[in-house]
Design a protein around this motif. Structure first.
Motif, mmCIF file in Angstrom:
data_model
loop_
_atom_site.group_PDB
_atom_site.id
_atom_site.type_symbol
_atom_site.label_atom_id
_atom_site.label_comp_id
_atom_site.label_asym_id
_atom_site.label_seq_id
_atom_site.Cartn_x
_atom_site.Cartn_y
_atom_site.Cartn_z
ATOM 1 N N ARG A 1 0.772 -1.166 0.171
ATOM 2 C CA ARG A 1 -0.043 -0.018 -0.032
ATOM 3 C C ARG A 1 0.854 1.240 0.010
ATOM 4 O O ARG A 1 0.486 2.165 -0.649
ATOM 5 N N ARG A 2 1.808 1.299 0.800
ATOM 6 C CA ARG A 2 2.936 2.358 0.994
ATOM 7 C C ARG A 2 3.639 2.545 -0.525
ATOM 8 O O ARG A 2 3.755 3.696 -1.098
ATOM 9 N N LEU A 3 4.019 1.618 -0.915
ATOM 10 C CA LEU A 3 4.691 1.686 -2.223
ATOM 11 C C LEU A 3 3.757 2.181 -3.360
ATOM 12 O O LEU A 3 4.331 2.841 -4.318
ATOM 13 N N TYR A 4 2.423 1.864 -3.249
ATOM 14 C CA TYR A 4 1.517 2.113 -4.446
ATOM 15 C C TYR A 4 1.181 3.755 -4.202
ATOM 16 O O TYR A 4 1.114 4.429 -5.079
ATOM 17 N N ARG A 5 1.132 4.328 -2.850
ATOM 18 C CA ARG A 5 1.020 5.569 -2.632
ATOM 19 C C ARG A 5 2.107 6.479 -3.043
ATOM 20 O O ARG A 5 2.124 7.554 -3.357
ATOM 21 N N MET A 6 3.389 5.648 -2.820
ATOM 22 C CA MET A 6 4.604 6.527 -3.367
ATOM 23 C C MET A 6 4.760 6.509 -5.002
ATOM 24 O O MET A 6 5.287 7.440 -5.411
ATOM 25 N N GLY A 7 3.999 5.765 -5.615
ATOM 26 C CA GLY A 7 3.788 5.506 -6.918
ATOM 27 C C GLY A 7 4.922 4.824 -7.641
ATOM 28 O O GLY A 7 5.087 4.685 -8.705
ATOM 29 N N LEU A 8 5.368 3.724 -6.772
ATOM 30 C CA LEU A 8 6.419 2.946 -7.339
ATOM 31 C C LEU A 8 5.778 1.604 -7.946
ATOM 32 O O LEU A 8 6.380 0.861 -8.648
ATOM 33 N N GLU B 1 0.422 13.742 -4.781
ATOM 34 C CA GLU B 1 0.811 14.884 -5.160
ATOM 35 C C GLU B 1 1.117 15.052 -6.708
ATOM 36 O O GLU B 1 1.487 16.580 -6.669
ATOM 37 N N GLU B 2 1.178 14.162 -7.438
ATOM 38 C CA GLU B 2 1.640 14.448 -8.722
ATOM 39 C C GLU B 2 0.988 15.438 -9.733
ATOM 40 O O GLU B 2 1.572 16.246 -10.226
ATOM 41 N N ASP B 3 -0.313 15.280 -9.385
ATOM 42 C CA ASP B 3 -1.408 16.170 -10.047
ATOM 43 C C ASP B 3 -1.293 17.761 -9.712
ATOM 44 O O ASP B 3 -1.583 18.689 -10.232
ATOM 45 N N LYS B 4 -0.473 17.795 -8.268
ATOM 46 C CA LYS B 4 -0.618 19.095 -7.803
ATOM 47 C C LYS B 4 0.939 19.971 -7.888
ATOM 48 O O LYS B 4 0.953 21.155 -7.350
ATOM 49 N N ILE B 5 1.561 19.516 -9.008
ATOM 50 C CA ILE B 5 2.793 20.047 -9.124
ATOM 51 C C ILE B 5 2.576 21.095 -10.170
ATOM 52 O O ILE B 5 1.955 20.880 -11.138
ATOM 53 N N GLY B 6 3.216 22.444 -9.887
ATOM 54 C CA GLY B 6 3.163 23.564 -10.739
ATOM 55 C C GLY B 6 4.018 24.484 -10.188
ATOM 56 O O GLY B 6 4.826 24.207 -9.616
ATOM 57 N N TYR B 7 3.849 25.741 -10.922
ATOM 58 C CA TYR B 7 4.649 26.717 -10.679
ATOM 59 C C TYR B 7 4.108 27.396 -9.186
ATOM 60 O O TYR B 7 3.151 27.536 -8.797
ATOM 61 N N TYR B 8 5.256 28.033 -8.587
ATOM 62 C CA TYR B 8 4.911 28.663 -7.655
ATOM 63 C C TYR B 8 4.067 30.070 -7.630
ATOM 64 O O TYR B 8 4.471 30.569 -8.686
ATOM 65 N N PRO B 9 2.932 30.213 -6.881
ATOM 66 C CA PRO B 9 2.239 31.421 -7.304
ATOM 67 C C PRO B 9 2.890 32.571 -7.592
ATOM 68 O O PRO B 9 2.503 33.475 -8.452
ATOM 69 N N LEU B 10 3.908 33.098 -6.708
ATOM 70 C CA LEU B 10 4.698 34.422 -6.835
ATOM 71 C C LEU B 10 5.859 34.196 -7.905
ATOM 72 O O LEU B 10 6.541 35.333 -8.056
ATOM 73 N N SER B 11 6.000 33.304 -8.472
ATOM 74 C CA SER B 11 7.011 33.140 -9.456
ATOM 75 C C SER B 11 6.823 33.473 -10.785
ATOM 76 O O SER B 11 5.561 33.682 -11.183
ATOM 77 N N PRO B 12 7.907 34.627 -11.550
ATOM 78 C CA PRO B 12 7.611 34.955 -12.766
ATOM 79 C C PRO B 12 7.117 33.824 -13.766
ATOM 80 O O PRO B 12 6.418 34.194 -14.728
ATOM 81 N N TYR B 13 7.677 32.680 -13.792
ATOM 82 C CA TYR B 13 6.796 31.670 -14.641
ATOM 83 C C TYR B 13 5.665 31.360 -14.399
ATOM 84 O O TYR B 13 4.942 30.908 -15.399
ATOM 85 N N ALA B 14 5.221 31.509 -13.190
ATOM 86 C CA ALA B 14 3.682 31.377 -13.084
ATOM 87 C C ALA B 14 2.871 32.472 -13.708
ATOM 88 O O ALA B 14 1.701 32.325 -14.361
#
Length: 177
Positions: free
Chosen positions: A75-82, A149-162
């Protein structure tokens, strides 16, 4: 307790560090995943080594006890995505490779999501604080990203890239309308 300035090692180096085939394999992995040095690779190998050791210990148990005690590990390895599914077996755990662990690093996922132009650019973005997970800035390229967490990766809101990405999105919506 130990000295806080001297943390416990997270890695174990290779037992035979000067074997040519090991050196060549490590060099390929370091280049492919944009690792800073071989220590980052050894950390991934150590994580995998410990997981596989737990699985081997479980295989030595009687069948009924093995099934029951292997569920939390799987279960732990599944949650880790392995692992691909929660109904994986201990054979699947033993079949994991160091590439499976390296694929879960934040640096690799940022590149694969298209937030960076190269694997090295992904490392720069993370170290300089332009990448966030669920709005929280993460500055460690070696952070192992869980499946949720994989879907929640993005630019930091205060970053110029965002801001640049937001402009590109609104510009493309205005142009298509």
């Amino acid at each position: 307790m130990g000295d806080p300035k001297k943390p416990r090692k997270k890695w174990e180096g290779p037992s035979h560090p000067w074997r040519k085939e090991v050196l060549e394999e490590e060099l390929v992995l370091v280049g492919e995943y944009g690792l800073r040095n071989k220590r980052e690779l050894w950390i991934a190998k150590t994580i995998l080594r410990r997981i596989r050791a737990k699985a081997r210990k479980l295989l030595a148990l009687p069948e009924a006890e093995r099934v029951e005690r292997s569920k939390p590990l799987i279960r732990r390895l599944y949650r880790m995505g392995l692992l691909p599914s929660e109904d994986a077996t201990l054979d699947d755990v033993l079949g994991l490779t160091v590439r499976d662990v390296l694929e879960r690093r934040l640096q690799t996922l940022v590149y694969k999501k298209g937030l960076a132009l190269s694997i090295y650019h992904a490392r720069q973005l993370i170290v300089h604080g332009h990448i966030a997970i669920n709005g929280r800035r993460v500055r460690s390229p070696g952070y192992l990203v869980s499946r949720e967490e994989e879907d929640k990766i993005g630019y930091y809101p205060l970053s110029p890239y965002a801001k640049r990405a937001l402009k590109a999105e609104t510009g493309s919506k205005e142009g298509s309308g």
